[in-house]
Enzyme design. Sequence first.
Site, mmCIF file in Angstrom:
data_model
loop_
_atom_site.group_PDB
_atom_site.id
_atom_site.type_symbol
_atom_site.label_atom_id
_atom_site.label_comp_id
_atom_site.label_asym_id
_atom_site.label_seq_id
_atom_site.Cartn_x
_atom_site.Cartn_y
_atom_site.Cartn_z
ATOM 1 N N THR A 159 61.631 50.556 31.633
ATOM 2 C CA THR A 159 62.926 50.903 32.217
ATOM 3 C C THR A 159 63.064 50.309 33.615
ATOM 4 O O THR A 159 64.062 49.665 33.942
ATOM 5 C CB THR A 159 63.076 52.440 32.288
ATOM 6 O OG1 THR A 159 63.107 52.957 30.957
ATOM 7 C CG2 THR A 159 64.359 52.835 33.020
ATOM 8 N N SER A 160 62.046 50.516 34.431
ATOM 9 C CA SER A 160 62.145 50.031 35.818
ATOM 10 C C SER A 160 62.200 48.509 35.851
ATOM 11 O O SER A 160 62.892 47.920 36.693
ATOM 12 C CB SER A 160 60.980 50.570 36.659
ATOM 13 O OG SER A 160 59.822 49.787 36.503
ATOM 14 N N GLY A 211 59.995 53.081 27.506
ATOM 15 C CA GLY A 211 58.896 53.489 28.364
ATOM 16 C C GLY A 211 59.324 53.500 29.815
ATOM 17 O O GLY A 211 60.340 52.909 30.189
ATOM 18 N N CYS A 212 58.528 54.164 30.632
ATOM 19 C CA CYS A 212 58.881 54.295 32.049
ATOM 20 C C CYS A 212 58.816 52.947 32.762
ATOM 21 O O CYS A 212 59.760 52.557 33.452
ATOM 22 C CB CYS A 212 57.979 55.320 32.726
ATOM 23 S SG CYS A 212 56.210 55.080 32.448
ATOM 24 N N TYR A 213 57.716 52.233 32.592
ATOM 25 C CA TYR A 213 57.619 50.922 33.244
ATOM 26 C C TYR A 213 58.705 49.975 32.725
ATOM 27 O O TYR A 213 59.387 49.319 33.534
ATOM 28 C CB TYR A 213 56.242 50.305 33.009
ATOM 29 C CG TYR A 213 55.111 50.916 33.795
ATOM 30 C CD1 TYR A 213 55.122 50.935 35.187
ATOM 31 C CD2 TYR A 213 53.995 51.447 33.153
ATOM 32 C CE1 TYR A 213 54.059 51.475 35.904
ATOM 33 C CE2 TYR A 213 52.926 51.987 33.864
ATOM 34 C CZ TYR A 213 52.960 51.999 35.242
ATOM 35 O OH TYR A 213 51.914 52.524 35.955
#
Lengths: 348, 348, 348, 348
Positions: free
Chosen positions: A155-156, A151-153
Amino acid sequence: MSLKVKVAVIGATGYTGIELVRLLWQHPYVHLTALTSQSYVDQPLAQVYPHLLPYCGEVCRDQGDEQWLEAEVIFLALPHGHAAPLVERALAAGRRIIDLGADLRLTVPAVYREWYQLEPPAPALLAQAVYGLPELYREQLRQARVVANPGCYPTSVLLALAPAMRAALVEPQTIVIDAKSGVTGAGRSPGLATLYGEVNEGLHPYQVARHRHTPEIEQELARLCGQEVLVTFIPHLVPMSRGILSTIYADLRPGVRFEEVWETYLAAYRDEPFVHLLPRGTWPHTKWVYGSNHCLLALELDQRTGRLIIASAIDNLVKGASGQAVQNLNLMYGWEETTGLEAIPLYP
Amino acid sequence: MSLKVKVAVIGATGYTGIELVRLLWQHPYVHLTALTSQSYVDQPLAQVYPHLLPYCGEVCRDQGDEQWLEAEVIFLALPHGHAAPLVERALAAGRRIIDLGADLRLTVPAVYREWYQLEPPAPALLAQAVYGLPELYREQLRQARVVANPGCYPTSVLLALAPAMRAALVEPQTIVIDAKSGVTGAGRSPGLATLYGEVNEGLHPYQVARHRHTPEIEQELARLCGQEVLVTFIPHLVPMSRGILSTIYADLRPGVRFEEVWETYLAAYRDEPFVHLLPRGTWPHTKWVYGSNHCLLALELDQRTGRLIIASAIDNLVKGASGQAVQNLNLMYGWEETTGLEAIPLYP
Amino acid sequence: MSLKVKVAVIGATGYTGIELVRLLWQHPYVHLTALTSQSYVDQPLAQVYPHLLPYCGEVCRDQGDEQWLEAEVIFLALPHGHAAPLVERALAAGRRIIDLGADLRLTVPAVYREWYQLEPPAPALLAQAVYGLPELYREQLRQARVVANPGCYPTSVLLALAPAMRAALVEPQTIVIDAKSGVTGAGRSPGLATLYGEVNEGLHPYQVARHRHTPEIEQELARLCGQEVLVTFIPHLVPMSRGILSTIYADLRPGVRFEEVWETYLAAYRDEPFVHLLPRGTWPHTKWVYGSNHCLLALELDQRTGRLIIASAIDNLVKGASGQAVQNLNLMYGWEETTGLEAIPLYP
Amino acid sequence: MSLKVKVAVIGATGYTGIELVRLLWQHPYVHLTALTSQSYVDQPLAQVYPHLLPYCGEVCRDQGDEQWLEAEVIFLALPHGHAAPLVERALAAGRRIIDLGADLRLTVPAVYREWYQLEPPAPALLAQAVYGLPELYREQLRQARVVANPGCYPTSVLLALAPAMRAALVEPQTIVIDAKSGVTGAGRSPGLATLYGEVNEGLHPYQVARHRHTPEIEQELARLCGQEVLVTFIPHLVPMSRGILSTIYADLRPGVRFEEVWETYLAAYRDEPFVHLLPRGTWPHTKWVYGSNHCLLALELDQRTGRLIIASAIDNLVKGASGQAVQNLNLMYGWEETTGLEAIPLYP
């Protein structure tokens, strides 16, 4: 063309799908042979996304006609709950799969059931999926037949915390993640919450303490530090199209000095093509990664409280989704990991 | 007109100053008799801010001509470091002062010296100043001759934390404040960091763990809970003109139930005209307070971690600066506290 | 309260409707007694629009229960095609009506039929409606029982052209109108075209040479100059929430000097409370009217081509819709025309 | 590396300069050997623009040290008035020059003097410069030693009008150009007019009927149609970073049918890699060219008035400046014209 790998994108007309198309078309070793869409079957892609008009005559196909099954690699860019049957079909046909949805990310079925309120994929299928964060699972990804793209979150957050977790530099139970995302993270389906008039000139938290990326973050943090981890994770919607900034707070473990943290991060990411530790005192702007696959990190110690502060910026559609999927493809085929991902961020 | 109170604004052409002008002009008991500006002396105000053209013929005066000293109340909207001589001059002339800058907020001179790198005002002057957060110091403000109007971030944070601190519901040493502000907080002086091309479509932290509002927050939290408090405070710049959202994290003290927290906040703000606890599950958008003096609060317990989450939204130029200054004026004169501040937020 | 006029808003939860609510609540002589909504029947208005939470407990009513018929004045804020039966019902009950939709604006039924592809209201009904642009029809509006409140684009264009048309200063057949609007003009119904991700960082024309405000503009220009007028009218969607800027081009008639044009405009609007001619060389920003009922005009002669250039800025939701409706209400009741509309624009 | 062409960028730290750097670094046949800056001499470029941190260690050089003179091609990205001495110096050294400023564009010195209030370059120098719009001057550009790269507005306007002017389809004296630009067109020097707080949520015309791109547009239109042309040209500033949309109005000449216009445009741009006629009824969004070198055109006849409407969208920093400069470089070296310019627009 004959030497290129044939790939297909299932769900090509969402924001994640179309970003995949953008990147795959520019990839030198890839031949994009099929694009499917649920909403725009038989429509030219350049009609759905006119910015592609100078590039293509492709028509959106019906997922049901299985033309996509002729590709060697299948990218799935679908809402959660739709991946399993397609992945099984593709595996049976000997294909490789990169799933950008959430269905294959959580290894414990009960956790998926709890957070997604759906039946999880079969354990045998889950067992085959490699979590597609190259900085953590590079070797496994080289061999993977099924990739669960993060997911995007997550990953960060994971890139921001991995070195500290591995080296046990922070107290796991003190982690607070305050994340801020642009609006494309919510997809392209029209809804009140993403209308321009509702989003512009405003900011708000959402899905407070119950966002579905929470268990994904916790699962991977636990793997990194070898113990269960519970985090507070609060996402916010920000008036911008692209970008995620995660600001992360955690207490340093007793005796850990900041210089040690710094060196650990420097060593961890020294050879990574897409993760960069900023000079001390410089803090990442999401604009600095706009349209690129980079992740920028900054670290500081709040000396007065002994708290470590980590900030992490990515483009949610690139490193947070489609760029990372291409990075995984590169790994699976033994290509240079940056192939097709060299574009400099668009600034300003 | 003769019954109205004469007021003056020193520094009328910054964003805070012009917001004061907007509010004071619409105030029924006020007569705005002098506006000064450093950059635009002798220019018509409506030339500097043409949106005022239908309203006025006022000309920006030179601060040095002391015409402002004839007013009964002097509002100072100046950068820090400039207030003390003006306040002393005004006090000597028997005036009342509302200072929107930072110079009179910190009660301990050494703290001011450390964070602002300047000599603080004389202790005798500091002793006269009342911290202008009406929800905390209402009674003192009614008698005040000098008001130290709070900073924008401290306003959003203190309203969010005051009930919890007073009732000792959270562990003070666990407080993390992740704040997000619109760009007008940086003022109107041209600079690279606030250019449209640098701000739009991006987000970033700034002055990490060293923002000057930190000691102001800590001073007031300490007063509320009766012990020293150190917080982690990280501000972020968001692509919007107005608005501050503070998301605050703190561990509940052992034995404190969330229901108790809820009831405490409900009771604390039940009669406040400008502070509102949102229904549980609703999270504040900064757009919901756009152009108004309201502060919206939301509370939730992260049950998995035992952490309390508080979100607080204000308009940085209104409740975070000029609106609060007018609220203080109302208190000083015994007027209805909402006078001139009734405007419904502009949405969308 | 008993001396206030009871008013109702039909369609209160669209952007136009909620702006009416904002203005009417702040109006000193009005008592808002009923709000209806199609999508949110029986829901508290402050749940649909939480920025109203500090203000009200009103619940959205079903239009069908006719509670709104008890009000003296009925505001209709509905999509076109819905007004006629409601207006007839209200007239029969002796009420006054201000219709913010398009159904009663076009006096020639065939024109309505052509542009809206719907059956027009009965001629007898149309005959009763006064076009609600106070600067043109002030006297008739004082007596009106039914007001056809103008469209947003026509308001900005007609105020810009009226003096020139009346005095025959420009060649009617040379008029080109290039208009730019913020996104709220498209309403609050979710759709792809108004998603944040589609609108931000971009600009485009739409409904080129076929926008439905064209015949409305032409009808009123013809009335002003006494001959048929055809204009080229091209609207554009701009990434902002509020505001319309119309840039208008027309050839001066032979022999007309620019000074004459200037004097004509100055005289035409000298006593208007809401229309203002900017000093020569100053060009209107839509921000300068944000949230207010003002219209700012600028004039210039392109000396090299002999073309007159007029720019006109309004807030599409205020002077372009709900503010103008309140101005009309004020006229109908003989109140000061600016009542409830005094708010200074919110800048920045 | 040895086979690559060495190029230098003078003025690399403005928005145009840094966009050149982005494109040239990604160009396969180019080696960027020197970057100069007036404001940031001796600073690492990645410190001035941290989005470049993953890419480079280059340091900004002083223009005065003439290290740039060792490159084969010199790009000038300077404010007007600075080009002539540098161009002469470079020519004397046998270099090729692409000047992105305005100094070499106007062929008649008196016109330059009138609009720029400066002494024009020597006629001999002007005579060598080829106007760098490849779609008009492709053959001359292949041989050029000095290229006068067009302005952003002229690029969008000339591509929109060239086929009609060449074929005498419209009345030249009726041309009205209403152009809308993003904020980066104003450059990166801090100023009040480009602050976020002043630009966001607003729109306005500027330099009405006196913008310096007017004579440039007229000069080239005159060359195309063989007679003097005067146009009305009004630019507007729009709250977005990148993009120009020009909406152009002109009367069709008597007897010209729209189908003829359509066919003329289709033929004119059929083989152009960067100019595209959209399907009838589709209107260009500036977002559709974001970050790319494309120009999208749309045509329509306003049948009621006989007026032709042309809309043209470009990215002001790419096709409107630096991308076009690279296209010119490609022509000068006989490379494929699209080399280094293949990137698909970033959407959304």
